[in-house]
Design an enzyme around this catalytic site. Structure first.
Site, PDB file in Angstrom:
ATOM      1  N   LYS A 121      -1.325  16.502  -7.536  1.00 20.50           N
ATOM      2  CA  LYS A 121      -0.480  16.386  -8.729  1.00 20.50           C
ATOM      3  C   LYS A 121       0.393  17.633  -8.915  1.00 20.50           C
ATOM      4  O   LYS A 121       1.521  17.548  -9.416  1.00 20.50           O
ATOM      5  CB  LYS A 121      -1.346  16.125  -9.963  1.00 20.50           C
ATOM      6  CG  LYS A 121      -2.055  14.765  -9.913  1.00 20.50           C
ATOM      7  CD  LYS A 121      -1.047  13.611  -9.814  1.00 20.50           C
ATOM      8  CE  LYS A 121      -1.688  12.250  -9.942  1.00 20.50           C
ATOM      9  NZ  LYS A 121      -0.711  11.164 -10.006  1.00 20.50           N
ATOM     10  N   ASP A 156       0.876  -1.169   0.000  1.00 21.16           N
ATOM     11  CA  ASP A 156       0.000   0.000   0.000  1.00 21.16           C
ATOM     12  C   ASP A 156       0.915   1.221   0.000  1.00 21.16           C
ATOM     13  O   ASP A 156       1.644   1.454   0.972  1.00 21.16           O
ATOM     14  CB  ASP A 156      -0.885  -0.031   1.255  1.00 21.16           C
ATOM     15  CG  ASP A 156      -1.683   1.256   1.434  1.00 21.16           C
ATOM     16  OD1 ASP A 156      -1.568   2.177   0.594  1.00 21.16           O
ATOM     17  OD2 ASP A 156      -2.418   1.333   2.441  1.00 21.16           O
ATOM     18  N   SER A 172       0.161  14.686 -13.557  1.00 20.73           N
ATOM     19  CA  SER A 172      -1.045  14.817 -14.387  1.00 20.73           C
ATOM     20  C   SER A 172      -1.105  16.249 -14.869  1.00 20.73           C
ATOM     21  O   SER A 172      -0.612  17.162 -14.186  1.00 20.73           O
ATOM     22  CB  SER A 172      -2.300  14.519 -13.559  1.00 20.73           C
ATOM     23  OG  SER A 172      -3.465  14.888 -14.278  1.00 20.73           O
ATOM     24  N   TYR A 198      -7.291  16.234  -5.929  1.00 23.98           N
ATOM     25  CA  TYR A 198      -6.425  15.449  -6.827  1.00 23.98           C
ATOM     26  C   TYR A 198      -5.490  16.393  -7.591  1.00 23.98           C
ATOM     27  O   TYR A 198      -4.280  16.140  -7.666  1.00 23.98           O
ATOM     28  CB  TYR A 198      -7.301  14.660  -7.798  1.00 23.98           C
ATOM     29  CG  TYR A 198      -6.555  13.937  -8.897  1.00 23.98           C
ATOM     30  CD1 TYR A 198      -5.870  12.754  -8.648  1.00 23.98           C
ATOM     31  CD2 TYR A 198      -6.543  14.435 -10.202  1.00 23.98           C
ATOM     32  CE1 TYR A 198      -5.198  12.082  -9.668  1.00 23.98           C
ATOM     33  CE2 TYR A 198      -5.880  13.774 -11.227  1.00 23.98           C
ATOM     34  CZ  TYR A 198      -5.206  12.595 -10.951  1.00 23.98           C
ATOM     35  OH  TYR A 198      -4.538  11.934 -11.954  1.00 23.98           O
TER      36      TYR A 198
HETATM   37  N1  LIG Z   1      -6.070   7.832 -16.683  1.00 25.82           N
HETATM   38  C1  LIG Z   1      -5.908   9.127 -16.815  1.00 25.82           C
HETATM   39  O1  LIG Z   1      -6.660   9.797 -17.567  1.00 25.82           O
HETATM   40  C2  LIG Z   1      -4.795   9.835 -16.085  1.00 25.82           C
HETATM   41  C3  LIG Z   1      -4.583  11.186 -16.390  1.00 25.82           C
HETATM   42  C4  LIG Z   1      -3.572  11.862 -15.727  1.00 25.82           C
HETATM   43  C5  LIG Z   1      -2.775  11.213 -14.807  1.00 25.82           C
HETATM   44  N2  LIG Z   1      -3.008   9.901 -14.532  1.00 25.82           N
HETATM   45  C6  LIG Z   1      -2.132   9.287 -13.540  1.00 25.82           C
HETATM   46  O2  LIG Z   1      -1.557   8.109 -14.066  1.00 25.82           O
HETATM   47  C7  LIG Z   1      -1.304   7.181 -13.003  1.00 25.82           C
HETATM   48  C8  LIG Z   1      -1.951   5.852 -13.322  1.00 25.82           C
HETATM   49  O3  LIG Z   1      -3.331   6.059 -13.516  1.00 25.82           O
HETATM   50  P1  LIG Z   1      -4.280   4.966 -14.186  1.00 25.82           P
HETATM   51  O4  LIG Z   1      -5.275   5.714 -14.977  1.00 25.82           O
HETATM   52  O5  LIG Z   1      -3.484   3.887 -14.804  1.00 25.82           O
HETATM   53  O6  LIG Z   1      -5.015   4.438 -12.856  1.00 25.82           O
HETATM   54  P2  LIG Z   1      -5.723   3.034 -12.532  1.00 25.82           P
HETATM   55  O7  LIG Z   1      -6.677   3.315 -11.415  1.00 25.82           O
HETATM   56  O8  LIG Z   1      -6.259   2.403 -13.768  1.00 25.82           O
HETATM   57  O9  LIG Z   1      -4.501   2.166 -11.977  1.00 25.82           O
HETATM   58  C9  LIG Z   1      -3.886   2.546 -10.770  1.00 25.82           C
HETATM   59  C10 LIG Z   1      -3.195   1.352 -10.147  1.00 25.82           C
HETATM   60  O10 LIG Z   1      -2.664   1.797  -8.897  1.00 25.82           O
HETATM   61  C11 LIG Z   1      -3.010   0.844  -7.893  1.00 25.82           C
HETATM   62  N3  LIG Z   1      -3.111   1.501  -6.590  1.00 25.82           N
HETATM   63  C12 LIG Z   1      -4.085   2.344  -6.159  1.00 25.82           C
HETATM   64  N4  LIG Z   1      -3.853   2.692  -4.890  1.00 25.82           N
HETATM   65  C13 LIG Z   1      -2.712   2.074  -4.500  1.00 25.82           C
HETATM   66  C14 LIG Z   1      -1.976   2.055  -3.296  1.00 25.82           C
HETATM   67  N5  LIG Z   1      -2.384   2.716  -2.204  1.00 25.82           N
HETATM   68  N6  LIG Z   1      -0.855   1.307  -3.260  1.00 25.82           N
HETATM   69  C15 LIG Z   1      -0.431   0.594  -4.333  1.00 25.82           C
HETATM   70  N7  LIG Z   1      -1.105   0.581  -5.508  1.00 25.82           N
HETATM   71  C16 LIG Z   1      -2.236   1.314  -5.582  1.00 25.82           C
HETATM   72  C17 LIG Z   1      -4.346   0.266  -8.337  1.00 25.82           C
HETATM   73  O11 LIG Z   1      -4.603  -0.994  -7.726  1.00 25.82           O
HETATM   74  C18 LIG Z   1      -4.152   0.188  -9.848  1.00 25.82           C
HETATM   75  O12 LIG Z   1      -3.563  -1.019 -10.246  1.00 25.82           O
HETATM   76  C19 LIG Z   1      -1.830   7.846 -11.740  1.00 25.82           C
HETATM   77  O13 LIG Z   1      -0.767   8.521 -11.103  1.00 25.82           O
HETATM   78  C20 LIG Z   1      -2.837   8.841 -12.272  1.00 25.82           C
HETATM   79  O14 LIG Z   1      -3.069   9.912 -11.386  1.00 25.82           O
HETATM   80  C21 LIG Z   1      -3.992   9.195 -15.142  1.00 25.82           C
END
Ligand SMILES: NC(=O)c1ccc[n+]([C@@H]2O[C@H](COP(=O)([O-])OP(=O)(O)OC[C@H]3O[C@@H](n4cnc5c(N)ncnc54)[C@H](O)[C@@H]3O)[C@@H](O)[C@H]2O)c1
Length: 260
Positions: free
Chosen positions: A160, A63, A142, A156
């Protein structure tokens, strides 16, 4: 030669989405990948996918909000392999919340992982890298951290923004130890997190999910949202020697939504 040949890389939140894409690309480029996630099933799946492609990986369930567990994970990796070359700090959480509905507990839950967890992971990894002559850290921020108005919520976006600021400060503090620190700022990226926010936003606004997705994409100058591999491509570059003199930067991958 593979671009990350024999590098030991930790990728957090690598069980799905962007982290999974990065873990798979790193392994394809020759890295040994430690797939860190809070969800054991998805982490194991990603390791199995990597091994099926003849790559090398192991899963660790952590975690990222638990600073002792994070420090223990980094120590275990560094001692087992006598190396820690690359950290990709990717795990994060969010949900759709409007401005007036953000509660202190929402703020704490988001910042616990996205900002606090990311910093203490970076601190632990940098300690191991310093002892071994250097390394590279890639923080997944982000465009929300640069003020993108389509963000899931303001807490959020603040977490970021903190990642972008910490990336710069860390780059200054760690440069003399041959540790590069950069951030990637994804725009709209089609992952489970994106579909979750689309669902929540459609429900809150009484609109169809397809309408919400069209609105997201309609604002993107290049006319398409990201696939997770669009982020993985840049992460490989920032994790490789090709980026040896690039540090403290926050790179947008967003089809032209933001300019700074
Ligand atoms: N998807 C988007 O549009 C987007 C846009 C900008 C930034 N991001 C950033 O990209 C990154 C990945 O996002 P994503 O869209 O792949 O998210 P997602 O939710 O699809 O995947 C996130 C992963 O992180 C894991 N996770 C969550 N909390 C956790 C914790 N406490 N400890 C360990 N693992 C944990 C989850 O189990 C999951 O496998 C993040 O930092 C997110 O903020 C995503």
């Amino acid at each position: 030669m593979a671009r990350l040949w024999s590098q030991v890389a930790v990728v957090t939140g690598a069980g799905r989405g962007i982290g999974r894409a990065i873990a798979r690309r790193f392994a394809a480029e020759g890295a040994y990948v430690v797939v860190v996630d809070i969800d054991v099933a998805t982490a194991d799946e990603v390791v199995a996918e990597i091994r099926a492609d003849d790559g090398e990986a192991e899963a660790m369930v952590v975690d990222m909000g638990d600073t002792d567990a994070v420090a223990g994970m980094i120590q275990r990796v560094a001692e087992t392999h006598d190396a820690l070359d690359i950290l990709v700090n990717n795990a994060a959480v969010t949900r759709n919340i409007d401005f007036f509905s953000v509660r202190p507990e929402d703020w704490d839950a988001i910042h616990r992982v996205n900002a606090r967890g990311l910093f203490f992971c970076m601190q632990a990894a940098a300690g191991a890298m310093r002892e071994r002559g250097g390394g590279r850290i890639v923080n997944i921020a982000s465009i929300a951290g640069k003020g993108y108005s389509g963000t899931s919520n303001i807490a959020y976006a603040g977490s970021k923004g903190a990642v972008i600021a910490m990336t710069r400060i860390a780059a200054h503090a760690l440069g003399r130890h041959n540790i590069n620190v950069n951030a990637i700022c994804p725009g709209v990226t089609r992952t489970d997190l994106y579909y979750q926010v689309v669902r929540e936003r459609a429900e809150a606004a009484g609109r169809l999910e397809t309408e919400v997705m069209t609105a997201f994409d309609g604002n993107i100058p290049i006319g398409r949202s990201n696939e997770p591999d669009d982020i993985a491509d840049l992460a490989v570059f920032l994790g490789s020697d090709e980026a040896r003199n690039v540090t403290g930067q926050s790179w947008n991958v967003d089809g032209g939504l933001m300019w700074d």
